[in-house]
Design an enzyme around this catalytic site. Structure first.
Site, PDB file in Angstrom:
ATOM      1  N   HIS A 577       0.832  -1.209   0.000  1.00 49.91           N
ATOM      2  CA  HIS A 577       0.000   0.000   0.000  1.00 49.91           C
ATOM      3  C   HIS A 577       0.863   1.254   0.000  1.00 49.91           C
ATOM      4  O   HIS A 577       0.552   2.234  -0.656  1.00 49.91           O
ATOM      5  CB  HIS A 577      -0.899   0.007   1.241  1.00 49.91           C
ATOM      6  CG  HIS A 577      -2.179  -0.727   1.013  1.00 49.91           C
ATOM      7  ND1 HIS A 577      -2.816  -1.410   2.008  1.00 49.91           N
ATOM      8  CD2 HIS A 577      -2.917  -0.883  -0.095  1.00 49.91           C
ATOM      9  CE1 HIS A 577      -3.926  -1.955   1.521  1.00 49.91           C
ATOM     10  NE2 HIS A 577      -3.999  -1.644   0.239  1.00 49.91           N
ATOM     11  N   GLU A 813      -2.936  -9.791 -23.609  1.00 49.35           N
ATOM     12  CA  GLU A 813      -1.859  -9.989 -22.625  1.00 49.35           C
ATOM     13  C   GLU A 813      -1.231 -11.357 -22.764  1.00 49.35           C
ATOM     14  O   GLU A 813      -0.189 -11.631 -22.184  1.00 49.35           O
ATOM     15  CB  GLU A 813      -2.430  -9.874 -21.201  1.00 49.35           C
ATOM     16  CG  GLU A 813      -3.010  -8.528 -20.901  1.00 49.35           C
ATOM     17  CD  GLU A 813      -3.639  -8.481 -19.526  1.00 49.35           C
ATOM     18  OE1 GLU A 813      -3.052  -7.857 -18.643  1.00 49.35           O
ATOM     19  OE2 GLU A 813      -4.725  -9.072 -19.336  1.00 49.35           O
ATOM     20  N   ASP A 837       2.038  -7.892 -19.098  1.00 49.12           N
ATOM     21  CA  ASP A 837       1.817  -9.337 -19.095  1.00 49.12           C
ATOM     22  C   ASP A 837       2.211  -9.972 -20.417  1.00 49.12           C
ATOM     23  O   ASP A 837       2.738 -11.084 -20.440  1.00 49.12           O
ATOM     24  CB  ASP A 837       0.347  -9.647 -18.773  1.00 49.12           C
ATOM     25  CG  ASP A 837       0.106  -9.623 -17.277  1.00 49.12           C
ATOM     26  OD1 ASP A 837       0.952 -10.166 -16.544  1.00 49.12           O
ATOM     27  OD2 ASP A 837      -0.909  -9.044 -16.834  1.00 49.12           O
ATOM     28  N   CYS A 884      -1.936  -0.230 -23.126  1.00 50.48           N
ATOM     29  CA  CYS A 884      -2.113   0.337 -21.785  1.00 50.48           C
ATOM     30  C   CYS A 884      -1.060  -0.164 -20.809  1.00 50.48           C
ATOM     31  O   CYS A 884      -1.060   0.205 -19.646  1.00 50.48           O
ATOM     32  CB  CYS A 884      -3.512   0.050 -21.259  1.00 50.48           C
ATOM     33  SG  CYS A 884      -3.824  -1.705 -21.058  1.00 50.48           S
TER      34      CYS A 884
END
Ligand code: PEP
Ligand code: MG
Length: 958
Positions: A577, A813, A837, A884
């Site tokens: 986080h 991907e 990926d 992306c």
């Protein structure tokens, strides 16, 4: 380098008076055009200020700062006085070197002289000199010297964890490190390698005139040579036994059975400890000081340093980190001069003995005070320097970590290494301890709430709430209460429970859950600070790089981004986080760096590179200057790009592409238009799911997506349906452990097991969209059946909701989809290529594996071919293609993606203005040529070289 010839030496000089000798030297220097008249007075003035007698019958008169203007060109004249001349403190000088030095050129000669002076019985040799040649020999001939003949390892001759697959390859690299000429290199490579034990090899050739050495350890543990392992190699090109000491040191390690350990050491440990001076005793203290004298540590400041060391009992040694990196006594002027210290060089002092600390303080102070000379550049501010001892980490070295947030940051480090809390283990009154604990938890909770109230960021607020819940955790409290009842103090009970809970969490198989250990410790420390009446370490008031074992998310919530330039943690993961927040805040960050960085003194200058994952500790001034200049240029460029962010992304020859933004949170949709983005090109919805303790229901999702549509004011929103699994598990979705999670049930495969989750998401999206432009895509599709299943779900819900402006696509991907793109193109409205990926699956390289990071490059021609296949298939059916993945943000990938025909690039919000500006720099025609060439390249470095060359073409490429 300044060299001494026989013409610069006179022997049998019959003078018997120091002043006369000095004047004679000055006259001689003047006669040969080195100095103007009056330099003799300068030499004499220096004698009045400081001793110039070095020892062993040698003196070096060398003028004052004030007389330096009289020097025309650097030079040295040497006189031998057979009867000696009384010099300083009753010492007699036989060999006198008159120095006129305008720059640092004479330092090498002094260094050589200092080494010469280390020899035993030298005085007799000096006295016996009759011919100038003997003086030259004395300085050049290494025979009989215990110091000058020793081969010393330096950083340049060391390769730690070298990338090699055989002993031959290691030796080949050794030849390069040793700068051998081709014939010497061949001789080295053809010589017989000798196994000296425990995987250590000696490869030696006697060819080189100049002794050369290199030491390499292997990154791979699988190399075998003649049925023996290969851990390391000592390569030598040397005549005689100059390598004796070094070899002995390696032999000591082998004799102790520590060969493998030696091979595992980092360069700092090898250079400063293992192979130079043996393992550091526990009571040894170290201190770093930077020399700021314009001419470095020449004789006078050197003498001052030695004077400063003399009053102490401790054994004090000093090493020039920017020189040979060997240790010498700080009490020996000749050895100190022999370090060849120049302005800006860093001295590492170490001391052992009862007064080691005060000795080091005195020496550091003396150096930073200028050693009797005026400083030429300011010392670091006192408040940025601390006194901890760097253990096993050298300065001017790069430490490799894992890149967690991009960008370069330079500044002094703040090492957030809190002293351990001080508290009694036992307490008599359990009742009182329990009350103390509850009071402390209450106070910590109140502080947390106060911070929460000032916090706007939704992710941060969620995390703080999670911390609040941890504070109120019943089982934690029960555990602590139990320990208090057993007689522990409140602090001891609380910390032992926190420590145990954090350790349990860190041991979790699940990376994401393991990273929550930082949250537990973070909240634990808050309460401990109250219990122990301590303030948590407070950072400096000036901008700094923050180094910590772990940085808890709550510490980042109210971060002052004008002061925190970058983050470096020993623990944690790039997907923690804290790092998600760092990226959102645009602060460069690294994780998983060597724990040794925590022993560096705060205030040490460092350079953090959040792109390649390195921390450069105390880089040389030249490196820093270059980096700063680059930063400045980048900042100016960024300001320009920002000014033009609303200009269209059109190439010079009129081809337009869309540049959209990647988001992980709908709250930031309001920034999209202002950044100049064409819309959202990827909303990673799993982050919204991960930031919650349970899956958001229809109402909650509806609100989130509406928030995005409202903020986008008619710009398209491209949403990726939930992409969990792999490295992104959801804590509230227990999944069976998989051996290969990246090849397991992730993305659309997981949704097929939980159709209701996908259906709720699709419904919320379509309902929120109404007539606004919505694009939906499914992640990790590999097979036609997956697309059919997902499309059927979509069709059912769309038939009910009837949003009016929707496109449906898939992410590319998995290579299977790119190879089969013509089939998918019949049905999808668009493709979005997830290059992160796609690269991992094409090259079979785990994207999170730091060891493969260098090879795992999306510019590999095989990945480019898959992109081309996808674009061709899509365009043949009139469909569009976006990228992306991170490749879209890479300026070297940009011309190739344009050349391959990609229609949209979706990049992080901060990168939008930059990428748009880059598009405007290229011509599509040139991009197409480059793309064609790139497809024929053999590997990714080849592609990068190609683009780099094109980027340098003035006016053609750009
Ligand atoms: C990608 O794989 O390139 C991509 C955009 O998806 P993610 O990085 O979220 O896996
Ligand atoms: Mg992906």
């Amino acid at each position: 380098m300044l060299s001494l010839t026989a013409q610069d030496v006179k022997t049998g000089v019959p003078l018997a008076d120091k002043a006369a000798v000095i004047q004679a030297l000055a006259d001689w220097l003047q006669q040969d055009g080195h100095v103007a008249a009056g330099y003799g007075a300068g030499l004499l003035a220096r004698e009045a200020q400081a001793a110039t007698y070095l020892g062993q019958g040698i003196a070096i008169p060398h003028g004052t700062q004030e007389s330096r203007h009289l020097i025309e060109k650097t030079g040295i004249k040497v006189m031998h006085l057979p009867d000696g001349v009384p010099w300083d403190d009753g010492e007699k000088a036989y060999l006198v070197l008159g120095i006129a030095a305008r720059s640092d050129e004479h330092l090498d000669l002094l260094k050589q002289l200092a080494r010469t002076l280390s020899r035993d019985g030298l005085l007799e040799r000096v006295k016996a000199i009759r011919e100038p040649q003997q003086v030259l020999q004395l300085l050049q001939d290494d025979s009989g010297s215990s110091v000058a003949t020793e081969l010393m390892l330096s950083v340049e001759q060391l390769a730690v964890k070298a990338d090699a697959g055989s002993l031959e390859q290691l030796v080949e690299q050794a030849a390069t490190l040793m700068s051998l000429i081709p014939s010497e290199a061949t001789a080295l490579q053809q010589s017989d390698a000798m196994h000296i034990g425990q995987g250590w090899w000696l490869q030696q050739t006697p060819t080189s005139e100049q002794p050369r050495v290199a030491l390499l350890t292997a990154a791979s543990t699988d190399i075998v040579h003649r049925q023996q392992p290969v851990n390391g190699v000592l390569a030598l090109a040397v005549k005689g036994m100059a390598h004796k000491t070094l070899l002995n040191k390696i032999a000591d390690w082998l004799a102790a059975g520590r060969g493998a350990e030696l091979a595992g050491l980092n360069s700092a440990e090898l250079l400063l400890n293992a192979l130079q001076c043996g393992p550091a005793p526990a009571n040894r203290h170290q201190r770093l000081a930077v020399v700021r004298n314009s001419h470095g540590l020449h004789a006078r400041p050197g003498a001052m340093l030695v004077q400063a060391a003399k009053p102490f009992e401790a054994d004090i040694q000093v090493c020039n980190l920017d020189g040979d990196q060997h240790w010498v006594s700080a009490r020996s002027l000749m050895q100190v001069i022999g370090l060849g210290v120049k302005n800006g060089h860093r001295l590492l002092f170490r001391a052992e003995g009862p007064d080691a600390e005060p000795a080091l303080n005195a020496l550091a102070e003396a150096v930073s005070g200028g050693l009797g000379e005026e400083l030429v550049s300011p010392e670091p501010k006192a408040d940025t320097v601390d006194t901890r001892e760097p253990q096993g980490i050298a300065l001017n070295t790069r430490v490799q970590g894992v890149a967690a947030s991009p960008g370069v940051a330079i500044g002094p480090i703040f090492v957030d290494a809190p002293a351990p809390f001080d508290y009694p283990q036992q307490a008599g009154d359990a009742e009182a301890e329990q009350q103390k604990l509850e009071g402390a938890i209450k106070q910590a909770g109140a502080e947390l709430n106060a911070t929460l109230r000032q916090t706007r960021d939704t992710q941060a607020r969620d995390m703080m709430r999670m911390h609040g819940e941890l504070l109120a955790d019943v089982s934690l409290m029960q555990g602590v209460t139990g320990r208090i009842r057993q007689g522990l103090s409140a602090a001891a009970a609380w910390w032992s429970e926190i420590d145990a809970a954090a350790a349990r969490q860190a041991a979790s198989d699940d990376a994401l859950l393991a990273e929550r250990a930082a949250d537990i410790r973070d909240i634990g420390r808050r309460v401990m600070a109250v219990l122990c009446h301590r303030r948590l370490p407070s950072p400096p008031t000036h901008p700094y790089l923050w180094l910590a074992q772990d940085i808890g998310p709550s510490q980042l919530v109210n971060l002052d981004t004008s002061r925190v330039l970058g983050l470096v943690t020993v623990g944690g993961g790039a997907s923690s986080h804290s790092m998600i927040l760092a990226r959102a805040l645009g602060i460069p960050a690294l994780v998983a760096v060597d724990e040794a960085v925590m022993t560096l003194p705060s205030g040490t200058e460092a350079m953090l590179n959040g792109d390649d994952g390195t921390l450069w500790i105390a880089p040389e001034a030249a490196v820093l200057e270059q980096a700063r200049a680059r930063q400045q240029e980048e900042q100016e460029r960024a300001e320009q790009d920002w000014t033009h962010r609303h200009d269209a992304a059109i190439t010079r020859d009129g081809h337009r592409v869309a540049v959209a933004a990647n988001l992980g949170d709908t709250a930031r949709a309001k920034e999209v238009a202002d950044a100049g983005a064409a819309g959202v090109g990827l909303l990673r919805t799993e982050f919204m799911f991960m930031a919650r303790r349970s899956a958001p229901d229809l109402t909650e999702q509806l609100a989130l997506y509406r928030q995005a549509f409202d903020a986008l004011e008619g710009k398209p929103l491209l949403v990726r349906t939930l992409d969990v699994g792999g490295d992104k598990p959801l804590p509230y979705w227990p999944m069976p452990k998989e051996d290969n999670p990246f090849l397991g049930v992730r993305g659309i495969r997981l949704c097929m097991q939980k159709p209701d989750v996908l259906e709720t998401q699709l419904r919320a999206l379509l309902m929120a969209a109404g007539d606004k432009p919505l694009r939906i895509m499914f992640p990790m599709v590999a097979d036609w059946s997956e697309w059919c299943w997902a499309k059927a779900r979509f069709d059912i819900i769309q038939a009910e909701v009837q949003a009016t402006n929707v496109q449906l696509g898939i992410m590319v991907e998995v290579p299977a989809v790119a190879l089969n793109a013509a089939v998918f193109a019949e049905e999808v409205d668009f493709f979005s290529i997830g290059t992160n990926d796609l690269t991992q699956y094409t090259l079979a390289m785990d994207r999170g594996n730091g060891g493969l990071a260098r090879l795992s490059d999306g510019l590999h021609p095989s990945v480019l071919r898959l992109i081309k296949m996808t674009v061709n298939a899509a365009h043949a059916k009139g469909k569009w293609v976006g990228v992306c993945g991170e490749l879209g943000s890479d300026p070297q990938a940009l011309p190739l993606l344009l050349g391959l025909g990609v229609d949209e690039l979706s990049v992080s919000l901060k990168r939008v203005p930059f990428i748009k500006a880059q598009v405007r720099d290229w011509r599509l025609s040139r991009c197409r040529q480059l793309a064609e060439q790139a497809l024929r390249a053999v590997d990714a470095p080849g592609v990068r070289r190609l683009v780099a060359a094109a980027q340098r073409e003035p006016g053609t490429a750009q």
